[in-house]
Design an enzyme around this catalytic site. Sequence first.
Site, PDB file in Angstrom:
ATOM      1  N   CYS A 387       6.354  -2.398   0.553  1.00 43.89           N
ATOM      2  CA  CYS A 387       7.744  -2.435   0.215  1.00 43.89           C
ATOM      3  C   CYS A 387       8.325  -0.957   0.740  1.00 43.89           C
ATOM      4  CB  CYS A 387       7.923  -2.443  -1.271  1.00 43.89           C
ATOM      5  SG  CYS A 387       9.676  -3.141  -1.580  1.00 43.89           S
ATOM      6  N   HIS A 512       5.229  -7.277  -2.264  1.00 43.59           N
ATOM      7  CA  HIS A 512       4.487  -6.483  -3.281  1.00 43.59           C
ATOM      8  C   HIS A 512       3.021  -7.504  -3.632  1.00 43.59           C
ATOM      9  CE1 HIS A 512       6.596  -3.156  -4.656  1.00 43.59           C
ATOM     10  NE2 HIS A 512       7.445  -3.768  -4.532  1.00 43.59           N
ATOM     11  N   GLU A 514       0.358  -6.469  -4.366  1.00 44.59           N
ATOM     12  CA  GLU A 514      -0.670  -6.344  -5.557  1.00 44.59           C
ATOM     13  C   GLU A 514      -0.246  -7.064  -6.890  1.00 44.59           C
ATOM     14  OE1 GLU A 514       2.207  -4.550  -4.428  1.00 44.59           O
ATOM     15  OE2 GLU A 514       3.044  -3.419  -5.772  1.00 44.59           O
TER      16      GLU A 514
HETATM   17  N1  GLN Z   1      13.892   1.071  -2.620  1.00 43.71           N
HETATM   18  C1  GLN Z   1      13.423   0.247  -1.797  1.00 43.71           C
HETATM   19  C2  GLN Z   1      14.412  -0.945  -1.844  1.00 43.71           C
HETATM   20  O1  GLN Z   1      15.088  -0.938  -2.873  1.00 43.71           O
HETATM   21  C3  GLN Z   1      12.166  -0.188  -1.827  1.00 43.71           C
HETATM   22  C4  GLN Z   1      11.998  -0.892  -3.417  1.00 43.71           C
HETATM   23  C5  GLN Z   1      10.373  -0.908  -3.444  1.00 43.71           C
HETATM   24  O2  GLN Z   1       9.477  -0.384  -2.864  1.00 43.71           O
HETATM   25  N2  GLN Z   1       9.904  -1.711  -4.712  1.00 43.71           N
HETATM   26  O3  GLN Z   1      14.482  -1.702  -0.809  1.00 43.71           O
END
Ligand code: GLN
Length: 551
Positions: A387, A512, A514
Amino acid sequence: MQTKFIFITGGVLSSLGKGLSAAAIGAVMEARGLRVINVKMDPYLNVDPGTMSPYQHGEVFVTEDGAETDLDLGHYERFVARPLHQRNSFTAGKIYQNVIEREREGGYLGSTVQVIPHVTDEIKRMMEEATGPKNGRVDLAIIEIGGTVGDIESLPFIEAIRQMRADKGPENVLYIHVTLVPYIRAAGELKTKPTQHSVKELLSLGIQPHILLCRSETPIPDELRQKIANFCNVGKDDVISAHDVNNIYKLPLVFHEQGLDARILQRLGGNWGVAAPLLDRWQDYVDRSEQPPHTLKVAVVGKYVQHQTDTYKSLNEALTHGGIVNAARVELKYVDSGDIDPSNVARHLAGVDAVLIPGGFGDRGIDGKIHAIRYARENNLPFFGICLGMQLAVVEFLRNVGGLADANSSEFGPTQHPVIHLMDSQAGITAKGGTMRLGAYPCDLAPGSVARRIYGADRISERHRHRFEVNPAYHALLEEKGMRISGTSPDRTLVEMIELPGHPYFVACQFHPEFKSRPLVPHPLFSAFLRAALERQLLRERTKPAPEISA
Ligand code: GLN
């Protein structure tokens, strides 16, 4: 057959691992052939945990359908096969919101709206929804109440579960209370008084627990179980020793050894399920995780504060699962990105086998993460970005290889080159919780990519939780400079995965993974990342100059 219910309450204090206990009970009962569903009710007033700090409350777990939920749902999904939904977790905030909305719409026909019956009825309605036919066949619903018995906030929930016994029939409802039996060093003794008091508290609210799960540092001896049984009005076999284990995946085995599943079935009048639970897969996992031959050291570069072991709960679990497949124990080195600068990055990452940059929000420590990514890229250190970790890998690459010195994410302020930005469709939405891409989205993997090889599939589905995306205006430059866009949304507008051909392992994803790793089904991206770490370690050991032999 009618769905039966187990309600799990907690006593004495919080952090007893009630969620894990509820999940592990789910695993044993599932191994008995029952269709289990786990539900979490949280007494706090946030409508969902999406707005709560992960540093205070632990990770926000995301379900397939995009609900931002309590991290206990992560435990449930890791222990019980059934995927959970928005409806399987709700808070007092959500309950009150529903009740107040209905009141505003005139739904109570002029009556005074009260905690009992209106709030308690709404709790019961939400429990029905969480466990009802929408979920497919459910034999056993395990519903955990957050907080500790005696909290002001949890009273309506306790009242609602008390009423459920009368509503559903006593043969269909079981109460399990998780308490603490502390070891007092000065006296050299395990103490039962807090448990007695906590059960008394529950009794004063009209609930006699059937089974006590007693958390303690060491196994609780028989005499003490008998003593607790006498004082708390349960059978000795209903006092289960839930002592600390070095591996949470032992819990289903520990519970079964003490006959917990048999007691539950007896109590619920069940001749259902199989005679003995099929726990071989858990046993096998536990066996493989005892003293594996390899140890891998992975640097997790993030922003850290104290007391925050739960902030990256699913991530830590996914790394553990991926390690076991590679016969390795994974040792995490938490590196605070705020401490990293170009002069010390090599020192911070010395001796690690791989680098991982997890998700995150806000601009603190961003530069340090970028230095770490550059170091991994230039030094052939296996790298996995998740992410925010993928977004920063794109920023780093376009800055240092793409020649755009001011490339940045617009999350961190205005820039000439917003290589990570908000898509037009998202701009303008400001309500908290309203702007994120949440839940499962499909992703197409490029032919011949590392990603496709790892997954062994050309289309996958993974869970998201973020606002920003790789700016389509820079897709061409990325590829021209040698970064491969290996996963995209089916319409190709969104970058979901990237990789660096020529690097031993440099893979990052916008989603994600995970959230979908299970001990019994580890996630391929974690397995592949740790495999690369292991290969590097073994190669380095083999090519290490032989130690000089002194005469
Ligand atoms: N802050 C980044 C976004 O909003 C990544 C978010 C995250 O890593 N969950 O896109």
